[in-house]
Design a protein around this motif. Structure first.
Motif, mmCIF file in Angstrom:
data_model
loop_
_atom_site.group_PDB
_atom_site.id
_atom_site.type_symbol
_atom_site.label_atom_id
_atom_site.label_comp_id
_atom_site.label_asym_id
_atom_site.label_seq_id
_atom_site.Cartn_x
_atom_site.Cartn_y
_atom_site.Cartn_z
ATOM 1 N N UNK A 1 -19.523 -5.603 -23.448
ATOM 2 C CA UNK A 1 -19.061 -4.848 -22.341
ATOM 3 C C UNK A 1 -19.301 -5.540 -21.186
ATOM 4 N N UNK A 2 -18.158 -5.670 -20.296
ATOM 5 C CA UNK A 2 -18.321 -6.340 -19.082
ATOM 6 C C UNK A 2 -18.606 -5.519 -17.825
ATOM 7 N N UNK A 3 -19.494 -6.170 -17.076
ATOM 8 C CA UNK A 3 -19.773 -5.078 -15.837
ATOM 9 C C UNK A 3 -19.300 -5.884 -14.638
ATOM 10 N N UNK A 4 -18.319 -5.260 -13.918
ATOM 11 C CA UNK A 4 -17.877 -5.778 -12.565
ATOM 12 C C UNK A 4 -19.005 -6.291 -11.576
ATOM 13 N N UNK A 5 -20.051 -5.580 -11.400
ATOM 14 C CA UNK A 5 -21.264 -5.978 -10.440
ATOM 15 C C UNK A 5 -21.731 -7.369 -10.838
ATOM 16 N N UNK A 6 -21.623 -7.996 -12.022
ATOM 17 C CA UNK A 6 -21.926 -9.260 -12.262
ATOM 18 C C UNK A 6 -21.190 -10.230 -12.244
ATOM 19 N N UNK A 7 -19.768 -9.883 -11.781
ATOM 20 C CA UNK A 7 -18.652 -11.061 -11.674
ATOM 21 C C UNK A 7 -18.159 -11.194 -10.286
ATOM 22 N N UNK A 8 -19.154 -10.910 -9.244
ATOM 23 C CA UNK A 8 -18.657 -10.875 -7.938
ATOM 24 C C UNK A 8 -18.261 -12.339 -7.437
ATOM 25 N N UNK A 9 -19.009 -13.265 -7.837
ATOM 26 C CA UNK A 9 -18.495 -14.856 -7.358
ATOM 27 C C UNK A 9 -17.077 -15.047 -7.880
ATOM 28 N N UNK A 10 -16.527 -14.281 -9.090
ATOM 29 C CA UNK A 10 -15.358 -14.892 -9.498
ATOM 30 C C UNK A 10 -14.115 -14.118 -8.579
ATOM 31 N N UNK A 11 -14.581 -13.083 -8.022
ATOM 32 C CA UNK A 11 -13.714 -12.176 -6.839
ATOM 33 C C UNK A 11 -13.647 -12.969 -5.694
ATOM 34 N N UNK A 12 -14.951 -13.542 -5.240
ATOM 35 C CA UNK A 12 -14.908 -14.342 -3.964
ATOM 36 C C UNK A 12 -13.903 -15.482 -4.113
ATOM 37 N N UNK A 13 -13.916 -16.097 -5.438
ATOM 38 C CA UNK A 13 -13.221 -17.278 -5.261
ATOM 39 C C UNK A 13 -11.610 -17.000 -5.315
ATOM 40 N N UNK A 14 -11.229 -15.856 -5.832
ATOM 41 C CA UNK A 14 -9.804 -15.439 -5.719
ATOM 42 C C UNK A 14 -9.586 -14.881 -4.406
ATOM 43 N N UNK A 15 -10.392 -14.361 -3.588
ATOM 44 C CA UNK A 15 -10.123 -14.200 -2.464
ATOM 45 C C UNK A 15 -9.916 -15.286 -1.382
ATOM 46 N N UNK A 16 -10.880 -16.508 -1.729
ATOM 47 C CA UNK A 16 -10.874 -17.361 -1.031
ATOM 48 C C UNK A 16 -9.085 -18.072 -1.399
ATOM 49 N N UNK A 17 -8.936 -18.048 -2.518
ATOM 50 C CA UNK A 17 -7.554 -18.724 -2.897
ATOM 51 C C UNK A 17 -6.253 -17.938 -1.949
ATOM 52 N N UNK A 18 -6.453 -16.790 -1.935
ATOM 53 C CA UNK A 18 -5.485 -15.971 -1.328
ATOM 54 C C UNK A 18 -5.553 -16.447 0.209
ATOM 55 N N UNK A 19 -6.719 -16.566 0.706
ATOM 56 C CA UNK A 19 -7.224 -16.624 2.134
ATOM 57 C C UNK A 19 -6.281 -18.272 2.352
ATOM 58 N N UNK A 20 -6.593 -19.102 1.661
ATOM 59 C CA UNK A 20 -6.269 -20.463 1.846
ATOM 60 C C UNK A 20 -4.526 -20.427 1.753
ATOM 61 N N UNK A 21 -4.054 -19.613 1.041
ATOM 62 C CA UNK A 21 -2.665 -19.495 0.869
ATOM 63 C C UNK A 21 -1.935 -18.702 1.883
#
Ligand SMILES: [Zn+2]
Length: 284
Positions: free
Chosen positions: A58-78
């Motif tokens: 089972x995956x828990x989103x609360x343990x995956x926040x660094x992955x979301x931060x990385x995606x957000x940074x990629x959107x910001x950079x673009x």
């Protein structure tokens, strides 16, 4: 869980298993303040009681926040994000979507949400496996929040990242998320992620005081009546289980349904209202 969420669980389970696929469970628990302690464990126990056994961890989103931060940074950079200072009250005045108030910068100092800058000329078209061809006019949907003012990553960003990183090929879920699909595909394109196939199951409406309401509170699931409630769910999805299956345990019902799933009449309705007798009332 209630009968409406059982429909989505059973429909996605049968769709995966009838096609030799794996069925994944993900706990969407990013909003820690709203997460009720023990509720995830209870949902997993309910799935087990209905013989809806998932594959892998089972995956828990609360343990995956660094992955979301990385995606957000990629959107910001673009250049695909902007900060938004609008309050809920200011936005409730808008007819639909986001009116674009802060596209050139936030209107006041203080904490801001971060929005994904959509292309308002774009129409996202996808072939929903259950609902048929579907179009989403991005200008009407508006710029969506990807990180909330309180710093919590928003659902739309998190699911897009998770679907891609978990290698999800097919998203099967309730039609209440049909509209979100436009944002999710636009986000996948902005992040250069593969778009999975989408299939939206009917949303169960319930009769409440003569008018129809989305099924949320009532029609609660009862592990002690799992067989009967599962039979209801299969009928509501459009399958016709033979009468000999009345009283059968969930595993037997699912085994039959897995074979019948490919004969499901398509397209499926977007909403269904249970006829009397199909409702999972505690009194019957
Ligand atoms: Zn704003």
């Amino acid at each position: 869980m209630h009968l409406g969420s059982l429909l989505a669980a059973v429909g996605s389970f049968l769709d995966a298993r009838s096609r030799g696929g794996r069925w994944l469970v993900r706990v969407e628990d990013l909003d820690r303040a709203r997460v009720v302690s023990g509720s995830a464990a209870e949902i997993l126990r309910t799935l087990e009681a209905f013989s809806l056994l998932w594959d892998g961890e089972v995956e828990y989103q609360s343990r995956r926040t660094p992955l979301y931060a990385e995606a957000l940074e990629s959107l910001r950079a673009a250049g695909r994000t902007f900060e938004c200072s609008c309050s809920r009250r200011e936005l409730s005045a808008a007819d639909s979507g986001y009116p674009g108030t802060c596209r050139e910068g936030p209107r006041r100092p203080g904490p801001t949400a971060i929005r994904f800058r959509i292309d308002e000329t774009e129409t996202v078209v996808f072939d929903d496996r259950f609902q048929g061809p579907t179009a989403a006019a991005m200008g009407k949907l508006g710029d969506v929040v990807v990180r909330r003012r309180d710093g919590i990553f928003a659902y739309q960003l998190a699911v897009v990242v998770d679907d891609a990183l978990q290698g999800v090929t097919d998203v099967v879920r309730g039609a209440d998320l049909l509209e979100s699909t436009g944002w999710q595909i636009a986000l996948q394109r902005a992040l250069s992620l593969r778009t999975p196939r989408y299939a939206h199951l009917p949303l169960l409406l319930e009769r409440a005081g003569g008018k129809l309401a989305k099924s949320r509170r009532s029609m609660a699931l009862d592990a002690g009546r799992a067989g009967a409630q599962l039979l209801n769910a299969l009928r509501l999805l459009g399958l016709s289980p033979p009468t000999q299956l009345a009283g059968a345990p969930p595993a037997t019902l699912l085994e039959w349904a897995r074979g019948a799933w490919r004969g499901l009449p398509l397209p499926l309705p977007r909403e269904i209202v249970p006829r009397r007798g199909l409702e999972a009332t505690p009194a019957d």
